[in-house]
Write a protein that holds these residues in place. Structure first.
Motif, PDB file in Angstrom:
ATOM      1  N   ILE A  25       0.842  -1.202   0.000  1.00  0.00           N
ATOM      2  CA  ILE A  25       0.000   0.000   0.000  1.00  0.00           C
ATOM      3  C   ILE A  25       0.876   1.250   0.000  1.00  0.00           C
ATOM      4  CG2 ILE A  25      -1.635   1.343   1.370  1.00  0.00           C
ATOM      5  CD1 ILE A  25      -2.867  -1.345   2.231  1.00  0.00           C
ATOM      6  N   GLU A  26       1.936   1.251   0.807  1.00  0.00           N
ATOM      7  CA  GLU A  26       2.840   2.402   0.864  1.00  0.00           C
ATOM      8  C   GLU A  26       3.573   2.603  -0.459  1.00  0.00           C
ATOM      9  OE1 GLU A  26       3.251   4.779   3.208  1.00  0.00           O
ATOM     10  OE2 GLU A  26       1.517   3.826   4.136  1.00  0.00           O
ATOM     11  N   LEU A  27       3.984   1.506  -1.107  1.00  0.00           N
ATOM     12  CA  LEU A  27       4.670   1.628  -2.390  1.00  0.00           C
ATOM     13  C   LEU A  27       3.729   2.103  -3.490  1.00  0.00           C
ATOM     14  CD1 LEU A  27       6.926  -1.557  -2.406  1.00  0.00           C
ATOM     15  CD2 LEU A  27       7.681   0.812  -2.330  1.00  0.00           C
ATOM     16  N   ALA A  28       2.446   1.789  -3.380  1.00  0.00           N
ATOM     17  CA  ALA A  28       1.480   2.141  -4.412  1.00  0.00           C
ATOM     18  C   ALA A  28       0.948   3.565  -4.280  1.00  0.00           C
ATOM     19  CB  ALA A  28       0.319   1.155  -4.384  1.00  0.00           C
ATOM     20  N   LYS A  29       1.117   4.188  -3.122  1.00  0.00           N
ATOM     21  CA  LYS A  29       0.581   5.546  -2.908  1.00  0.00           C
ATOM     22  C   LYS A  29       1.051   6.559  -3.958  1.00  0.00           C
ATOM     23  CE  LYS A  29      -0.771   5.700   1.878  1.00  0.00           C
ATOM     24  NZ  LYS A  29      -0.536   6.280   3.204  1.00  0.00           N
ATOM     25  N   PRO A  30       2.336   6.616  -4.309  1.00  0.00           N
ATOM     26  CA  PRO A  30       2.752   7.599  -5.319  1.00  0.00           C
ATOM     27  C   PRO A  30       2.137   7.334  -6.697  1.00  0.00           C
ATOM     28  CG  PRO A  30       4.662   6.739  -4.155  1.00  0.00           C
ATOM     29  CD  PRO A  30       3.484   5.925  -3.735  1.00  0.00           C
ATOM     30  N   ILE A  42      13.278   7.954 -20.188  1.00  0.00           N
ATOM     31  CA  ILE A  42      12.439   8.930 -20.876  1.00  0.00           C
ATOM     32  C   ILE A  42      13.247  10.150 -21.276  1.00  0.00           C
ATOM     33  CG2 ILE A  42      10.303   8.220 -19.742  1.00  0.00           C
ATOM     34  CD1 ILE A  42      10.674  10.578 -17.815  1.00  0.00           C
ATOM     35  N   GLY A  43      12.658  10.969 -22.118  1.00  0.00           N
ATOM     36  CA  GLY A  43      13.280  12.222 -22.524  1.00  0.00           C
ATOM     37  C   GLY A  43      14.374  12.032 -23.553  1.00  0.00           C
ATOM     38  N   ILE A  44      14.861  13.143 -24.022  1.00  0.00           N
ATOM     39  CA  ILE A  44      15.909  13.129 -25.044  1.00  0.00           C
ATOM     40  C   ILE A  44      17.212  12.565 -24.485  1.00  0.00           C
ATOM     41  CG2 ILE A  44      17.333  14.603 -26.533  1.00  0.00           C
ATOM     42  CD1 ILE A  44      14.910  16.482 -26.750  1.00  0.00           C
ATOM     43  N   GLY A  45      17.501  12.883 -23.227  1.00  0.00           N
ATOM     44  CA  GLY A  45      18.744  12.433 -22.608  1.00  0.00           C
ATOM     45  C   GLY A  45      18.686  11.001 -22.078  1.00  0.00           C
ATOM     46  N   GLY A  46      17.514  10.377 -22.092  1.00  0.00           N
ATOM     47  CA  GLY A  46      17.383   9.007 -21.604  1.00  0.00           C
ATOM     48  C   GLY A  46      17.449   8.887 -20.099  1.00  0.00           C
ATOM     49  N   GLU A  47      16.874   9.876 -19.391  1.00  0.00           N
ATOM     50  CA  GLU A  47      16.864   9.841 -17.926  1.00  0.00           C
ATOM     51  C   GLU A  47      16.015   8.679 -17.429  1.00  0.00           C
ATOM     52  OE1 GLU A  47      15.350  12.817 -19.323  1.00  0.00           O
ATOM     53  OE2 GLU A  47      17.267  13.801 -19.599  1.00  0.00           O
ATOM     54  N   ALA A  48      16.387   8.143 -16.288  1.00  0.00           N
ATOM     55  CA  ALA A  48      15.604   7.062 -15.676  1.00  0.00           C
ATOM     56  C   ALA A  48      14.255   7.618 -15.227  1.00  0.00           C
ATOM     57  CB  ALA A  48      16.356   6.470 -14.503  1.00  0.00           C
ATOM     58  N   SER A  49      13.212   6.856 -15.451  1.00  0.00           N
ATOM     59  CA  SER A  49      11.857   7.271 -15.114  1.00  0.00           C
ATOM     60  C   SER A  49      11.534   6.935 -13.661  1.00  0.00           C
ATOM     61  CB  SER A  49      10.856   6.571 -16.032  1.00  0.00           C
ATOM     62  OG  SER A  49       9.552   6.707 -15.549  1.00  0.00           O
ATOM     63  N   GLU A  50      11.079   7.944 -12.893  1.00  0.00           N
ATOM     64  CA  GLU A  50      10.678   7.703 -11.507  1.00  0.00           C
ATOM     65  C   GLU A  50       9.458   6.798 -11.428  1.00  0.00           C
ATOM     66  OE1 GLU A  50      10.104  10.639  -8.292  1.00  0.00           O
ATOM     67  OE2 GLU A  50      11.517  11.832  -9.469  1.00  0.00           O
ATOM     68  N   ILE A  51       8.513   7.027 -12.319  1.00  0.00           N
ATOM     69  CA  ILE A  51       7.283   6.227 -12.325  1.00  0.00           C
ATOM     70  C   ILE A  51       7.610   4.761 -12.591  1.00  0.00           C
ATOM     71  CG2 ILE A  51       5.099   5.849 -13.536  1.00  0.00           C
ATOM     72  CD1 ILE A  51       5.056   8.891 -14.025  1.00  0.00           C
ATOM     73  N   TYR A  52       8.461   4.516 -13.564  1.00  0.00           N
ATOM     74  CA  TYR A  52       8.852   3.149 -13.880  1.00  0.00           C
ATOM     75  C   TYR A  52       9.538   2.486 -12.678  1.00  0.00           C
ATOM     76  CZ  TYR A  52      10.921  -0.810 -16.318  1.00  0.00           C
ATOM     77  OH  TYR A  52      11.274  -2.071 -16.693  1.00  0.00           O
ATOM     78  N   ASN A  53      10.376   3.250 -11.971  1.00  0.00           N
ATOM     79  CA  ASN A  53      11.058   2.698 -10.802  1.00  0.00           C
ATOM     80  C   ASN A  53      10.077   2.351  -9.691  1.00  0.00           C
ATOM     81  OD1 ASN A  53      13.570   2.798 -11.996  1.00  0.00           O
ATOM     82  ND2 ASN A  53      14.013   4.850 -11.246  1.00  0.00           N
ATOM     83  N   TYR A  54       9.010   3.160  -9.507  1.00  0.00           N
ATOM     84  CA  TYR A  54       7.967   2.821  -8.535  1.00  0.00           C
ATOM     85  C   TYR A  54       7.293   1.499  -8.900  1.00  0.00           C
ATOM     86  CZ  TYR A  54       8.020   7.331  -6.112  1.00  0.00           C
ATOM     87  OH  TYR A  54       8.369   8.421  -5.370  1.00  0.00           O
ATOM     88  N   LYS A  56       8.531  -0.879 -10.680  1.00  0.00           N
ATOM     89  CA  LYS A  56       9.513  -1.950 -10.531  1.00  0.00           C
ATOM     90  C   LYS A  56       9.620  -2.399  -9.064  1.00  0.00           C
ATOM     91  CE  LYS A  56      14.083  -2.981 -12.321  1.00  0.00           C
ATOM     92  NZ  LYS A  56      15.278  -2.454 -12.947  1.00  0.00           N
ATOM     93  N   LYS A  57       9.697  -1.432  -8.126  1.00  0.00           N
ATOM     94  CA  LYS A  57       9.751  -1.752  -6.700  1.00  0.00           C
ATOM     95  C   LYS A  57       8.484  -2.476  -6.263  1.00  0.00           C
ATOM     96  CE  LYS A  57      12.580   2.175  -5.290  1.00  0.00           C
ATOM     97  NZ  LYS A  57      12.567   3.449  -4.545  1.00  0.00           N
ATOM     98  N   LEU A  58       7.339  -1.993  -6.753  1.00  0.00           N
ATOM     99  CA  LEU A  58       6.061  -2.601  -6.396  1.00  0.00           C
ATOM    100  C   LEU A  58       5.975  -4.034  -6.895  1.00  0.00           C
ATOM    101  CD1 LEU A  58       3.261  -2.118  -5.123  1.00  0.00           C
ATOM    102  CD2 LEU A  58       2.494  -1.391  -7.378  1.00  0.00           C
ATOM    103  N   SER A  59       6.423  -4.278  -8.107  1.00  0.00           N
ATOM    104  CA  SER A  59       6.338  -5.629  -8.659  1.00  0.00           C
ATOM    105  C   SER A  59       7.280  -6.609  -7.955  1.00  0.00           C
ATOM    106  CB  SER A  59       6.623  -5.616 -10.163  1.00  0.00           C
ATOM    107  OG  SER A  59       7.963  -5.292 -10.417  1.00  0.00           O
ATOM    108  N   LYS A  60       8.381  -6.104  -7.397  1.00  0.00           N
ATOM    109  CA  LYS A  60       9.292  -6.975  -6.652  1.00  0.00           C
ATOM    110  C   LYS A  60       8.753  -7.301  -5.264  1.00  0.00           C
ATOM    111  CE  LYS A  60      13.610  -5.651  -8.856  1.00  0.00           C
ATOM    112  NZ  LYS A  60      14.936  -5.034  -8.674  1.00  0.00           N
ATOM    113  N   THR A  61       7.998  -6.376  -4.668  1.00  0.00           N
ATOM    114  CA  THR A  61       7.508  -6.538  -3.303  1.00  0.00           C
ATOM    115  C   THR A  61       6.187  -7.296  -3.248  1.00  0.00           C
ATOM    116  OG1 THR A  61       8.567  -4.472  -2.709  1.00  0.00           O
ATOM    117  CG2 THR A  61       6.917  -5.311  -1.190  1.00  0.00           C
TER     118      THR A  61
END
Length: 71
Positions: A25-30, A42-54, A56-61
């Motif tokens: 529940i805590e991981l899913a709040k954001p 994402i983006g032109i520079g290929g920055e890591a996506s915060e949303i994708y990382n959330y 990823k953490k949720l799917s591991k937990t």
């Protein structure tokens, strides 16, 4: 009649919360306010996506049942 409806609502809220662990529940709040998905970079520079990382953490937990509940 009002007592039955109130009991039903309280029971549903308790039942829904019981399906997910507190950690999940805590991981899913954001992710509650997001209505789109992003790739890992994402983006032109290929920055890591915060949303994708959330996600990823949720799917591991979360276990299979918890992920099914979200789907």
């Amino acid at each position: 009649m009002k007592i039955k409806i109130a009991f039903l609502l309280v029971f549903q809220i308790y039942f829904i919360s019981a399906q997910l662990s507190k950690k999940v529940i805590e991981l899913a709040k954001p992710l509650d306010t997001i209505n789109y998905a992003e790739s890992s970079h994402i983006g032109i520079g290929g920055e890591a996506s915060e949303i994708y990382n959330y996600f990823k953490k949720l799917s591991k937990t979360a276990n299979k049942d918890e992920l099914y509940f979200f789907a």
